[in-house]
Each structure stands twice: as C-alpha cells, then as structure tokens.
Design a protein around this motif. Structure first.
Motif, PDB file in Angstrom:
ATOM      1  N   VAL A  69       0.898  -0.860  -0.216  1.00  0.00           N
ATOM      2  CA  VAL A  69       0.416   0.007   0.070  1.00  0.00           C
ATOM      3  C   VAL A  69       0.854   1.309  -0.208  1.00  0.00           C
ATOM      4  O   VAL A  69       1.624   1.689   1.041  1.00  0.00           O
ATOM      5  N   LEU A  70       0.421   2.451  -0.918  1.00  0.00           N
ATOM      6  CA  LEU A  70       1.749   3.477  -0.858  1.00  0.00           C
ATOM      7  C   LEU A  70       1.173   4.381  -0.151  1.00  0.00           C
ATOM      8  O   LEU A  70       1.723   4.754   0.009  1.00  0.00           O
ATOM      9  N   MET A  71      -0.054   4.501  -0.199  1.00  0.00           N
ATOM     10  CA  MET A  71      -1.176   5.447   0.030  1.00  0.00           C
ATOM     11  C   MET A  71      -2.715   5.006   0.355  1.00  0.00           C
ATOM     12  O   MET A  71      -2.666   4.807  -0.378  1.00  0.00           O
ATOM     13  N   SER A  72      -3.558   5.784   1.782  1.00  0.00           N
ATOM     14  CA  SER A  72      -4.931   5.348   1.457  1.00  0.00           C
ATOM     15  C   SER A  72      -5.380   6.841   2.406  1.00  0.00           C
ATOM     16  O   SER A  72      -5.026   7.301   2.858  1.00  0.00           O
ATOM     17  N   LEU A  73      -6.621   7.016   1.563  1.00  0.00           N
ATOM     18  CA  LEU A  73      -7.273   7.510   1.711  1.00  0.00           C
ATOM     19  C   LEU A  73      -8.534   7.879   3.004  1.00  0.00           C
ATOM     20  O   LEU A  73      -8.732   5.915   1.835  1.00  0.00           O
ATOM     21  N   ASN A  74      -8.788   8.134   3.453  1.00  0.00           N
ATOM     22  CA  ASN A  74      -9.577   7.784   4.660  1.00  0.00           C
ATOM     23  C   ASN A  74      -9.861   7.215   5.732  1.00  0.00           C
ATOM     24  O   ASN A  74     -10.754   5.881   5.444  1.00  0.00           O
ATOM     25  N   SER A  75      -8.606   6.126   5.597  1.00  0.00           N
ATOM     26  CA  SER A  75      -8.598   5.478   5.784  1.00  0.00           C
ATOM     27  C   SER A  75      -8.685   5.393   7.516  1.00  0.00           C
ATOM     28  O   SER A  75      -8.746   4.468   7.922  1.00  0.00           O
ATOM     29  N   ARG A  76      -8.718   6.567   8.274  1.00  0.00           N
ATOM     30  CA  ARG A  76      -9.179   7.087   9.705  1.00  0.00           C
ATOM     31  C   ARG A  76     -10.366   7.389   9.810  1.00  0.00           C
ATOM     32  O   ARG A  76     -10.708   7.289  11.149  1.00  0.00           O
ATOM     33  N   ASP A 118      -8.391  12.399   5.203  1.00  0.00           N
ATOM     34  CA  ASP A 118      -6.915  11.975   5.927  1.00  0.00           C
ATOM     35  C   ASP A 118      -6.286  11.631   5.095  1.00  0.00           C
ATOM     36  O   ASP A 118      -6.555  10.394   3.869  1.00  0.00           O
ATOM     37  N   PHE A 119      -4.865  10.884   4.903  1.00  0.00           N
ATOM     38  CA  PHE A 119      -4.060  10.108   4.509  1.00  0.00           C
ATOM     39  C   PHE A 119      -3.030   9.372   5.207  1.00  0.00           C
ATOM     40  O   PHE A 119      -2.662   9.657   6.026  1.00  0.00           O
ATOM     41  N   SER A 120      -2.984   8.135   4.863  1.00  0.00           N
ATOM     42  CA  SER A 120      -2.031   7.481   5.250  1.00  0.00           C
ATOM     43  C   SER A 120      -1.105   6.611   4.695  1.00  0.00           C
ATOM     44  O   SER A 120      -1.044   6.530   3.285  1.00  0.00           O
ATOM     45  N   LEU A 121       0.182   7.041   5.018  1.00  0.00           N
ATOM     46  CA  LEU A 121       1.502   6.493   4.533  1.00  0.00           C
ATOM     47  C   LEU A 121       2.286   5.539   5.846  1.00  0.00           C
ATOM     48  O   LEU A 121       3.223   5.627   5.833  1.00  0.00           O
ATOM     49  N   PRO A 122       2.433   4.407   4.622  1.00  0.00           N
ATOM     50  CA  PRO A 122       2.961   3.070   5.459  1.00  0.00           C
ATOM     51  C   PRO A 122       4.768   3.014   4.947  1.00  0.00           C
ATOM     52  O   PRO A 122       4.790   3.745   4.208  1.00  0.00           O
ATOM     53  N   THR A 219       5.021  -1.437  11.098  1.00  0.00           N
ATOM     54  CA  THR A 219       5.884  -0.509  10.241  1.00  0.00           C
ATOM     55  C   THR A 219       5.076   0.595  10.811  1.00  0.00           C
ATOM     56  O   THR A 219       4.354   1.081  11.017  1.00  0.00           O
ATOM     57  N   PRO A 220       6.466   1.402  10.503  1.00  0.00           N
ATOM     58  CA  PRO A 220       6.453   2.367  10.991  1.00  0.00           C
ATOM     59  C   PRO A 220       5.454   2.945   9.435  1.00  0.00           C
ATOM     60  O   PRO A 220       4.965   3.028   8.872  1.00  0.00           O
ATOM     61  N   GLN A 221       4.183   3.978  10.670  1.00  0.00           N
ATOM     62  CA  GLN A 221       3.435   4.889   9.670  1.00  0.00           C
ATOM     63  C   GLN A 221       3.017   6.730   9.611  1.00  0.00           C
ATOM     64  O   GLN A 221       2.665   6.792  11.263  1.00  0.00           O
ATOM     65  N   THR A 222       3.225   7.361   8.984  1.00  0.00           N
ATOM     66  CA  THR A 222       2.460   8.758   9.231  1.00  0.00           C
ATOM     67  C   THR A 222       1.379   9.182   8.676  1.00  0.00           C
ATOM     68  O   THR A 222       0.462   8.565   7.864  1.00  0.00           O
TER      69      THR A 222
END
Length: 779
Positions: A69-76, A118-122, A219-222
């Motif tokens: 997963v490169l990026m997720s939108l609205n995962s939160r 929101d955006f999640s950056l694994p 895994t680190p995630q921002t």
C-alpha cells in the motif's frame, strides 16, 4: 499521478474550485476495471502493478503497487464535507454561525463549509513541505499541539519552531523513505490546517533499535489530515518513485521556477529606507570604494509620494531618472516597491482609475472594501479579475510609471493581503471578489498580484521580485536562531517549486552583532536569493561600517558568490527546465541514506556543492556530514580530499565558510570579480574538475545574454563537460540553439590528481570560443 475530487452533487450554489494555478488541465488516461463487487472496484492505474482500490461503505481509497500500500485515503474515517446551507433552511437562530471581530460581524451566509480528508502513509517516518513555517525541515507531529496552518499573514516578529501561519502558503507535502518519495498537492485556497501523527513519534533512536532487536513487526506509518474552511476536495497524489520524479510531476501541474536574469542572482543591497537620491549615490559609491560587488539597490515605501505607489517623493527623489542613469552607467540596477494597497485619495490617479473601473474588492454590503495600511485608508484591487490584472500591468509602462527606466525593477510586498485594522492583520473573510468570498480565495491573492506583474514582465522584459521570482523568509530578526532557521525555511520552499529564496541578511528587526552579521553574509552568499535588508529603526549596516577586518570578511563572502555565478546560473536554468530545487536537502541526492533524512543545518546547491554554514555564536568548529559511500568531497578552499559517508569535524575561524565540491563534478567559475555581474559578462572561465575515485568528472555550462527572454528563442549555449581517460571534452546539449560569446576557458584546475603529473587535453575547440588554457593540477 492520481487526482481525487470530491464535491457536492447538488450544492445550493457552486462551491469554489481553484482556477489558474494549474498551467493546463492535466491529461488523463482511462482506467481499466480489474474487478468489482457491491462494495467497491479495483482499477488499474496504467503503470505496471499499480492499482487503486475504491471501497464504498465506508469510503476508502487505497493506492497499491504489487502487494504494498503506497497511500490510503480516509483509512481513519476523517473525511468531512459540510454542505452549503442557509440559516432559513436550517431554522436556526440568527447569529448561530456568526463570528465577530471588533465591530465587524461575519455572518457566514452559506453556513459552515469546511472539507477534510485523511491520508495514511505506510512505511513513512519523514514528511516535508507545506511552507511557509519557521520550523525544522522535517515536519513534526502535531498530536500534542496546534496543526500546521496555511493562511497568508503579515506577521510581526514571528515565532520560531512553531506551526503558525506566515506570509505564504504552499499546500504541497512530500513523504520520503529509503524506498520511495511521494507527494500530496491539496488544491485549495482557503484557510487550511494540516495535522500530522506518527506511530514512531517520541521514540528515541535507542527505542527504534530495541524494536528491531526484539523483532517488532510494527511498520512505521505517518498519518496526515488536511482541513480547509471552504471549497472542495481536489488533491493530486504524486507517486514518484524518486524525489526528482515528484518534482517533475508537481512541475507538470503548476509550472517551474521562473528563470531570472543573471544580475538577479548577484547581491542585493536594501534597507527600509534609503533616505534620498544622495543617500543612494553615497551607498553605491561605498561599494566601489570598498571593492564589494553588487547588482541591485532597493527602495522601500519611503521613496514614494506619501505611500502612493508608482510615484516618487518630489523632494527626496526629485530626479529619479538621473539617479537610475547613474546606476546604469555602472551596469547596476534598482528595485522599487509597489504594494497592492492603494491610498484612497481623489488626487491620486491610480485610485481614481481603479474606483472608476470598479476594480476594488467589495465589502459584504457591495461598497468598496477599505482597510488601513501604510498610506492610511486604502482600497485593495481585486487581482482575481483578469481585466484588473491587465490594467495593473499597463501601469508599469514607461509612459505611465513616471521616472522609470529599463534598469528599474519591482518589489511586491504586503500581498497577504495586509490590512492593519483587519482580523489577524488581513482582510475580512466576507469581503467579496465577484461571486466569491475572500475566505475562498485568500491564499491566492498574492499569486494573482504576481500574475499581474508577469504581464508587465513580458511587456518590459523586466524581472519581478515575487513568488515566481525571488521570495524571502519575511521579517526575521538579528538573532542566531533566525540565521539557523533560514536554512530549513529555504529548503522547504525549494521542495515545493520555489527555488529562488533567501533570508534578509543580518536580520530585519534588531541589530546584529558583528560576528552574526559576518556569519549571515557567509550563509546568504550560498542561498539562492542574496539580499541584505533592515528595519527603518535599526542602525545603518552597510558592509563597510564594522571595521576593515570585518569588511574584508564580508567582501570575501560576496566575491565567492560572484565567482560562482556561472554555476548558479546553470542551476537556475536547470530548475526552470525541470522543477528540481536549487538549494536542496541531502536526501534528495542520497535518498537511500537515512543519515540525510533529518539534516537541515547543511545543504546542497545542485548536486555538486555541499555547504555547512557556521551558525553558532563563537563556533570554533562544525561537524558536517559528507554523504555517499565510495564518494569523495574536496574542500573548495584547501582542495583537501575527504571520503563520503562520514561525519567530518571542521575547525573554523571567522573567515571559514565550509563548502565542498563533489568528486566527479566540473564546476565553472569566473574568478575575475568586478563591480557587477554585467561587467563580468565577457570574462573567461575557470573549470574546477574534481575527480572521483574512478578519475572521471562531469558538469554543465550554460551561457546566454543574461538579461532577456531570448533563451526561449534558442539563443544560448548549453554544453556537457566530461573528463575521462585524462581527456576533457564537451558535448553540445542544444545543437539547434545559436549564441556567440566572447568568453573563453582560461584555465582548468584538476582536483584529486594522484601525483601532480596528470594533464588534461581539450578534445575539440569550437569556433565560437577562443580557447586559452592554463592547466593546474592539485593533488
């Protein structure tokens, strides 16, 4: 790139969508459907193994590459979209949405209209960008404090290491790890907040090592959340994978840094204010007397007739053309300020024209919006209107701007916009620009002021010192911490396409110590925009006022800048063509080296010069990280060679500016420094050839006339220089371009020769260059 737009299906009226910023509507490619069910679809993004998964309940969008997963939108689940409303429709009490400032009430006639996503950056621990903030290069988490704010404000004595809003706002964020660089471009001009959280926040290096030893699987995630007051959600996701890919992707949307004339890359002398024409003449003569080069002298607001822009004080600047001609005779130039607030005065032609044409911004009741600024009561031109911008540009014509000449250039300031009696020293959000409220367009106002000047640029072939030209870090202070923070502030601006940046040398407020002033000149000489500036109430600080020893130190710093102008000019040309930053963090060139990811006290100019300025009071040494395992770096003063991938302690004195040239590079210089860049136009070049361990080197040389747009007509020279097998050769990178120069290559200095007996042989002599070689070798 992937673009995601979210809007209301049937709003009460159209919501604001940002126009004019994109240089063209981005081309799209059809997405192929890979699979679907009742809850979502899987689409191919075109690139091999890249796909997007869209889930409906709850809404979520995941961008995948292979299994990653490169990026997720609205995962939160933080998507919010407040639909437009009317108070009557909602049957709420009057004033429920109202905000007040002093006696002014903002009724918010459309109700709350915020949007967020929101955006999640694994796998990501480091994010950068969203300037302008006086903070570290690496953005901090905001879990325990305020979010980063993007809202253009004219801030008096801003705080350091703070997410507060400053003068500019660029809603672009970069995320980086050793495998990939990605970017987020949030296309919204309203007040915006950015929240950042990380699952590694607060962990020490020891704690991270302990996780590794214990086999922690986390895994680190921002996670990042963007919130804007109005408008729609319109976001571009740039997938890289390299830093330069992200720069290219963003540049394809908004364009690149304008290519400045060579003189603009030189040194600028400014203060608020040089008193009169005699003062200008005296300062100009002082530079000659003390043998310090400069290209531009600047005039602040006091040069005008009562803060009426496009005018001159009839007593202090009675004969501006005479003053300008005196500068022109020395091949020097002047910059005069033109601010976007207009004195309300029936005897002032600019005001009368704007009012008669209906070009002022309106208040919520339909009258001309008025605020208080330097002239007193002032109107604010509506630069969102194309016809207003066209008219404004026409005011720079020689027959309109009395006293102007071809060596008079323009300084834009106060275009946040600044309103001294407004909320947060800016415009009320319910002021009206045609069909839109100011709340919708606020962060675009300065952009449109610049756009108007761009038209004047094309008509008068001049350069405007604004965001498409040069920007500075605002009203800083003569303090060591402000010197230090100028580095990450400029690096952040460069990452989002604004390469031509610098800080007021010496600090705008307060008075610097002599040591601080010298160190600031030494730092500023290696930042893209090199200008000294000072507040009206500060003591004079021209470079020769601090004793002969310090004058010599400042002179040497400025002369180093001028000797490097050929290299700087090549970097600006490259930035203009590619979108890559000129002053760049080390991780841009060494993206797999974690030791570079948080560094912001040193930087690269292009690929080949590494600078670690001295920014500590009383420093006797600095420790610089030299990147690149297997690479070598050469001290540009001593020519001493150092291996890469090490922390190097460097003893320093007051004359030290730690700068290193990368082994494997060729850097052109002009070492005959004269009073202004134009005087050096036909001087010879010296090539500094720094050999890598493979005993090769490569560089580029760009030459044009230095002051027109004729480079767009293919009137330039662009050559790749190569040194291999003891042969120096050049290749024409623009065979269809034509230009003739009187300059020649006078000498070649080879760094890293093993025994002092190596030679360089010029493989080919081109007819339009007179070649005169003196070969030096330095072990």
């Amino acid at each position: 790139m992937t673009r995601v737009k979210i809007n209301e299906l049937k709003p009460l009226k159209p919501r604001y969508e940002v126009p004019d910023v994109l240089i063209r509507e981005p081309p799209t490619e059809p997405l192929s459907l890979l699979s679907q069910d009742e809850n979502g679809v899987v689409l191919s993004l075109g690139a091999e193994s890249q796909r997007v998964i869209v889930s409906a309940r709850p809404f979520r969008l995941d961008i995948m590459e292979g299994r990653d997963v490169l990026m997720s939108l609205n995962s939160r689940g933080l998507l919010a979209f407040e639909h437009l409303r009317m108070q009557e429709e909602e049957k709420v009490e009057d004033g429920m949405w109202e905000e007040t400032f002093k006696s002014h009430s903002d009724s918010k006639p459309n109700g709350p209209s915020a949007v967020s996503l929101d955006f999640s950056l694994p796998g990501v621990e480091h994010v950068y960008g969203i300037p302008e903030h006086a903070d570290t290069l690496r953005l901090k988490t905001t879990d325990n404090g305020d979010p980063y704010r993007l809202y253009n404000l004219d801030v008096f004595q801003y705080e350091l290491y703070n997410p507060m809003a400053l003068y500019g706002a660029v809603p672009v964020m970069l995320a980086h790890n050793a495998q990939r660089t990605t970017g987020i471009f949030w296309l919204n001009a309203a007040e915006t907040w950015v929240d950042i959280s990380s699952n590694t926040a607060g962990k020490t290096v020891f704690g991270k090592m302990l996780d590794y030893v214990q086999g922690s699987s986390e895994t680190p995630q921002t996670d990042v959340r963007w919130i804007s007051e109005s408008g729609i959600i319109d976001v571009f996701i740039m997938l890289g994978p390299t830093p330069n890919d992200v720069f290219s992707q963003y540049a394809s949307l908004t364009g690149t840094q304008s290519f400045p004339p060579l003189a603009a890359v030189g040194y600028h002398q400014c203060r608020w204010n040089y008193n009169d024409q005699e003062d200008v003449t005296s300062v100009d003569a002082g530079f000659d007397e003390h043998d310090i080069p400069y290209d531009y002298i600047w005039l602040d607001i006091e040069h005008t007739d009562g803060k009426r822009y496009f005018t001159w004080d009839p007593h202090k600047f009675a004969t501006p053309k005479e003053m300008l001609q005196g500068l022109m005779d020395k091949k020097r130039k002047m910059v005069a300020i033109v601010d976007p607030h207009i004195k309300v005065d029936s005897n002032y032609k600019i005001h009368n024209e704007i009012r008669s044409r209906g070009f002022y911004i309106k208040n919520k009741d339909g009258g001309d919006y008025e605020g208080w600024c330097w002239p007193g009561s002032a109107g604010y031109p509506d630069f969102t209107r194309a016809d207003m911008r066209e008219w404004w540009a026409s005011m720079f014509a020689y027959d309109q701007y009395e006293g102007s000449m071809e060596n008079l250039y323009t300084w834009n300031d106060m275009n946040e916009p600044s309103v001294f009696n407004g909320p947060e020293v800016t415009m009320h959000k319910d002021a009206v620009h045609g069909a839109w409220e100011h709340r919708d367009v606020h962060n675009l106002y300065g952009f449109y002021v610049v756009s108007a000047h761009n038209s004047a640029v094309l008509s008068r072939n001049m350069f405007v010192f604004v965001s498409v030209g040069a920007v500075w870090t605002g009203d800083n202070a003569a303090e060591w911490e402000h010197l230090k923070i100028s580095i990450p502030m400029c690096l952040s601006l460069g990452l989002v396409g604004i390469s031509f940046c610098g800080a007021d040398v010496g600090g705008f407020f307060k008075s610097p110590s002599t040591e601080l002033l010298v160190r600031w000149y030494q730092t500023g000489a290696y930042q893209p925009f090199f200008r000294a500036h000072a507040h009206l109430d500060t003591p004079r600080r021209e470079p020769w006022l601090f004793g002969p020893e310090n004058t010599a130190l400042i002179r040497e710093a400025v002369r180093q800048r001028y000797a490097l102008l050929p290299y700087w000019y090549q970097q600006f040309y490259h930035a203009h063509r590619t979108g890559q930053p000129i002053m760049r963090p080390l991780w841009v060139e060494y993206p797999q080296d974690p030791a570079t990811f948080a560094l912001d006290d040193e930087f690269l100019i292009g690929r080949d010069l590494l600078v670690h300025p001295v920014t500590e009071e009383g420093a006797r040494g600095v420790t610089a990280y030299l990147p690149g395992k297997g690479e070598v770096w050469f001290d540009v003063q001593t020519f001493q060679k150092h291996n890469g991938a090490q922390n190097l302690y460097i003893p320093v004195t007051m004359s030290s500016i730690p700068v290193f040239q990368r082994g494997g590079s060729i850097i052109p210089k002009k070492i005959r420094v004269r009073r202004a860049s134009s005087c050096m136009m036909h001087d010879p070049y010296t090539l500094y050839v720094a050999l890598n361990p493979q005993r090769t080197a490569e560089g580029k040389l760009y030459i044009d006339d230095g002051h027109t747009f004729n480079y767009e007509k293919k009137e330039f020279i662009h050559r790749r220089l190569s040194f291999t097998n003891n042969i120096l050769s050049s290749v024409n990178l623009a065979p269809d371009a034509q230009f003739t120069t009187q300059s020649w290559i006078e000498r070649i200095v080879i760094l890293g020769a093993s025994n002092g007996h190596d030679t360089a042989v010029l493989l080919r002599v081109y007819s339009h260059w007179l070649i005169h070689l003196k070969l030096w070798t330095v072990c």
